[in-house]
Design a protein around this motif. Structure first.
Motif, PDB file in Angstrom:
ATOM      1  N   PRO A  55       0.791  -1.231   0.000  1.00  0.00           N
ATOM      2  CA  PRO A  55       0.000   0.000   0.000  1.00  0.00           C
ATOM      3  C   PRO A  55       0.830   1.290   0.000  1.00  0.00           C
ATOM      4  CG  PRO A  55      -0.194  -1.137   2.100  1.00  0.00           C
ATOM      5  CD  PRO A  55       0.582  -2.038   1.196  1.00  0.00           C
ATOM      6  N   ASN A  56       2.091   1.246   0.405  1.00  0.00           N
ATOM      7  CA  ASN A  56       2.921   2.455   0.462  1.00  0.00           C
ATOM      8  C   ASN A  56       3.737   2.697  -0.804  1.00  0.00           C
ATOM      9  OD1 ASN A  56       2.126   3.059   3.087  1.00  0.00           O
ATOM     10  ND2 ASN A  56       3.685   1.721   3.947  1.00  0.00           N
ATOM     11  N   THR A  57       3.483   1.940  -1.833  1.00  0.00           N
ATOM     12  CA  THR A  57       4.316   1.984  -3.041  1.00  0.00           C
ATOM     13  C   THR A  57       4.362   3.369  -3.674  1.00  0.00           C
ATOM     14  OG1 THR A  57       3.820  -0.329  -3.482  1.00  0.00           O
ATOM     15  CG2 THR A  57       4.622   0.948  -5.317  1.00  0.00           C
ATOM     16  N   HIS A  97      14.743  -1.418  -1.198  1.00  0.00           N
ATOM     17  CA  HIS A  97      13.288  -1.333  -1.068  1.00  0.00           C
ATOM     18  C   HIS A  97      12.602  -0.979  -2.377  1.00  0.00           C
ATOM     19  CE1 HIS A  97      13.740  -1.895   3.184  1.00  0.00           C
ATOM     20  NE2 HIS A  97      14.726  -1.040   3.130  1.00  0.00           N
ATOM     21  N   GLY A  98      13.320  -1.151  -3.473  1.00  0.00           N
ATOM     22  CA  GLY A  98      12.741  -0.876  -4.774  1.00  0.00           C
ATOM     23  C   GLY A  98      13.691  -1.315  -5.871  1.00  0.00           C
ATOM     24  N   PHE A  99      13.301  -1.049  -7.078  1.00  0.00           N
ATOM     25  CA  PHE A  99      14.180  -1.353  -8.211  1.00  0.00           C
ATOM     26  C   PHE A  99      13.821  -0.448  -9.370  1.00  0.00           C
ATOM     27  CE2 PHE A  99      10.517  -3.885  -9.001  1.00  0.00           C
ATOM     28  CZ  PHE A  99      10.453  -4.100 -10.367  1.00  0.00           C
ATOM     29  N   SER A 100      14.759  -0.299 -10.271  1.00  0.00           N
ATOM     30  CA  SER A 100      14.601   0.659 -11.351  1.00  0.00           C
ATOM     31  C   SER A 100      14.783  -0.002 -12.701  1.00  0.00           C
ATOM     32  CB  SER A 100      15.608   1.798 -11.172  1.00  0.00           C
ATOM     33  OG  SER A 100      16.904   1.295 -10.967  1.00  0.00           O
ATOM     34  N   ALA A 101      14.402   0.757 -13.745  1.00  0.00           N
ATOM     35  CA  ALA A 101      14.467   0.239 -15.110  1.00  0.00           C
ATOM     36  C   ALA A 101      14.806   1.369 -16.063  1.00  0.00           C
ATOM     37  CB  ALA A 101      13.127  -0.369 -15.517  1.00  0.00           C
ATOM     38  N   ARG A 102      15.387   0.995 -17.167  1.00  0.00           N
ATOM     39  CA  ARG A 102      15.535   1.918 -18.282  1.00  0.00           C
ATOM     40  C   ARG A 102      14.439   1.540 -19.266  1.00  0.00           C
ATOM     41  NH1 ARG A 102      20.180   2.207 -22.815  1.00  0.00           N
ATOM     42  NH2 ARG A 102      19.393   4.039 -23.905  1.00  0.00           N
ATOM     43  N   LEU A 103      13.488   2.445 -19.445  1.00  0.00           N
ATOM     44  CA  LEU A 103      12.358   2.159 -20.315  1.00  0.00           C
ATOM     45  C   LEU A 103      12.736   2.277 -21.780  1.00  0.00           C
ATOM     46  CD1 LEU A 103       9.490   3.964 -18.398  1.00  0.00           C
ATOM     47  CD2 LEU A 103      10.261   1.590 -18.212  1.00  0.00           C
ATOM     48  N   GLY A 104      13.740   3.063 -22.063  1.00  0.00           N
ATOM     49  CA  GLY A 104      14.204   3.272 -23.426  1.00  0.00           C
ATOM     50  C   GLY A 104      14.741   4.674 -23.553  1.00  0.00           C
ATOM     51  N   THR A 113       8.792   0.201  -2.576  1.00  0.00           N
ATOM     52  CA  THR A 113       7.703  -0.311  -1.739  1.00  0.00           C
ATOM     53  C   THR A 113       7.626   0.383  -0.388  1.00  0.00           C
ATOM     54  OG1 THR A 113       9.124  -2.086  -0.931  1.00  0.00           O
ATOM     55  CG2 THR A 113       7.707  -2.581  -2.831  1.00  0.00           C
ATOM     56  N   ASP A 114       8.723   0.995   0.048  1.00  0.00           N
ATOM     57  CA  ASP A 114       8.735   1.699   1.330  1.00  0.00           C
ATOM     58  C   ASP A 114       9.507   3.011   1.160  1.00  0.00           C
ATOM     59  OD1 ASP A 114       8.615   2.502   3.939  1.00  0.00           O
ATOM     60  OD2 ASP A 114       9.583   0.727   4.765  1.00  0.00           O
ATOM     61  N   PRO A 115       8.836   4.047   0.631  1.00  0.00           N
ATOM     62  CA  PRO A 115       9.527   5.313   0.370  1.00  0.00           C
ATOM     63  C   PRO A 115      10.181   5.938   1.603  1.00  0.00           C
ATOM     64  CG  PRO A 115       7.325   5.333  -0.595  1.00  0.00           C
ATOM     65  CD  PRO A 115       7.439   4.097   0.223  1.00  0.00           C
ATOM     66  N   ALA A 116       9.681   5.633   2.787  1.00  0.00           N
ATOM     67  CA  ALA A 116      10.265   6.182   4.010  1.00  0.00           C
ATOM     68  C   ALA A 116      11.697   5.691   4.220  1.00  0.00           C
ATOM     69  CB  ALA A 116       9.402   5.815   5.213  1.00  0.00           C
ATOM     70  N   ARG A 117      12.057   4.613   3.570  1.00  0.00           N
ATOM     71  CA  ARG A 117      13.411   4.079   3.709  1.00  0.00           C
ATOM     72  C   ARG A 117      14.380   4.623   2.653  1.00  0.00           C
ATOM     73  NH1 ARG A 117      14.060  -0.828   7.081  1.00  0.00           N
ATOM     74  NH2 ARG A 117      12.074  -1.070   8.118  1.00  0.00           N
ATOM     75  N   ALA A 143      17.370  16.227 -14.702  1.00  0.00           N
ATOM     76  CA  ALA A 143      16.291  15.273 -14.943  1.00  0.00           C
ATOM     77  C   ALA A 143      14.991  15.829 -14.388  1.00  0.00           C
ATOM     78  CB  ALA A 143      16.611  13.938 -14.281  1.00  0.00           C
ATOM     79  N   SER A 144      13.913  15.467 -15.036  1.00  0.00           N
ATOM     80  CA  SER A 144      12.581  15.740 -14.509  1.00  0.00           C
ATOM     81  C   SER A 144      12.054  14.446 -13.918  1.00  0.00           C
ATOM     82  CB  SER A 144      11.646  16.235 -15.616  1.00  0.00           C
ATOM     83  OG  SER A 144      12.084  17.488 -16.097  1.00  0.00           O
ATOM     84  N   VAL A 145      11.506  14.545 -12.734  1.00  0.00           N
ATOM     85  CA  VAL A 145      11.031  13.369 -12.009  1.00  0.00           C
ATOM     86  C   VAL A 145       9.556  13.541 -11.707  1.00  0.00           C
ATOM     87  CG1 VAL A 145      11.305  11.953  -9.931  1.00  0.00           C
ATOM     88  CG2 VAL A 145      13.310  13.070 -10.951  1.00  0.00           C
ATOM     89  N   GLY A 146       8.767  12.558 -12.114  1.00  0.00           N
ATOM     90  CA  GLY A 146       7.357  12.522 -11.761  1.00  0.00           C
ATOM     91  C   GLY A 146       7.116  11.327 -10.863  1.00  0.00           C
ATOM     92  N   HIS A 147       6.164  11.458  -9.963  1.00  0.00           N
ATOM     93  CA  HIS A 147       5.906  10.341  -9.057  1.00  0.00           C
ATOM     94  C   HIS A 147       4.416  10.228  -8.745  1.00  0.00           C
ATOM     95  CE1 HIS A 147       6.091  13.708  -6.237  1.00  0.00           C
ATOM     96  NE2 HIS A 147       5.361  12.960  -5.426  1.00  0.00           N
ATOM     97  N   CYS A 148       4.070   9.049  -8.286  1.00  0.00           N
ATOM     98  CA  CYS A 148       2.697   8.784  -7.863  1.00  0.00           C
ATOM     99  C   CYS A 148       2.732   7.787  -6.708  1.00  0.00           C
ATOM    100  CB  CYS A 148       1.881   8.205  -9.018  1.00  0.00           C
ATOM    101  SG  CYS A 148       0.193   7.746  -8.536  1.00  0.00           S
ATOM    102  N   HIS A 149       2.062   8.148  -5.626  1.00  0.00           N
ATOM    103  CA  HIS A 149       1.904   7.217  -4.504  1.00  0.00           C
ATOM    104  C   HIS A 149       0.683   6.341  -4.774  1.00  0.00           C
ATOM    105  CE1 HIS A 149       4.844   8.848  -1.677  1.00  0.00           C
ATOM    106  NE2 HIS A 149       4.574  10.006  -2.258  1.00  0.00           N
TER     107      HIS A 149
END
Length: 181
Positions: A55-57, A97-104, A113-117, A143-149
């Motif tokens: 739920p905290n993703t 607590h997470g992982f990243s990707a290069r979309l292209g 999964t735990d942004p507080a960490r 870089a421009s960073v967009g996010h969504c909880h």
């Protein structure tokens, strides 16, 4: 040793070796060869499971600003250095607590999964905006960073989270470079 046992075991050994090679190829195909990050397909499959269970993703989209200018001015190897530095910085920020990707191209994604960490979005932006040194040149990076909880979504679906993060990223771009929304 009985020749019947050997004759029966050889095809099984061959199939086991072949299966192992196929699994290794599949794992390699899910990794970007330049950055070592997950590709879109590998990231999406895992991210969908994580957003459904946690739920905290937090879902992030990252787009490098003016990346084409780096390639055009300094060459593609310089652009590759910027991409690998960005990948390393994003993966470090995600931590365990997470992982990243290069979309292209110059687009990246991450899920935590735990942004507080993490050290926070401000620190991520600061890390991504650090210049990269390549062949004696200091290359400016932003870089421009967009996010969504996840908890901001009516339904915890990855496609909705990516869409919201994308809108957030373009809103940040609209407010000038080096922004996070």
């Amino acid at each position: 040793m009985d020749t019947h046992v050997i004759a029966a075991g050889l095809p099984a050994l061959g199939w086991a070796l072949h299966g192992g090679l196929l699994l290794r190829r599949l794992a390699t195909a899910r990794r970007d060869p330049l950055t070592g990050l997950h590709t879109r397909a590998g990231w999406t499959a895992r991210a969908e499971r994580l957003i459904a269970k946690n739920p905290n993703t937090l879902v992030l989209l990252v787009d490098l600003n003016d990346f084409k200018a780096i390639n055009d001015t300094h060459g593609h190897p310089a652009g590759d250095a910027v991409l690998t530095a960005t990948a390393r910085r994003l993966a470090t920020w995600c931590g365990r607590h997470g992982f990243s990707a290069r979309l292209g191209g110059d687009e990246f994604a991450a899920i935590v999964t735990d942004p507080a960490r993490t050290t926070g979005l401000r620190d991520l932006r600061a890390a991504l905006d650090q210049p990269v040194t390549y062949a004696g040149c200091t290359l400016p990076v932003s870089a421009s960073v967009g996010h969504c909880h996840r908890d901001n979504l009516p339904v915890p679906a990855l496609t909705d989270a990516l869409s919201a993060a994308d809108s957030s990223m373009y809103a940040a771009k609209g407010h000038g470079r080096r922004n996070t929304r």
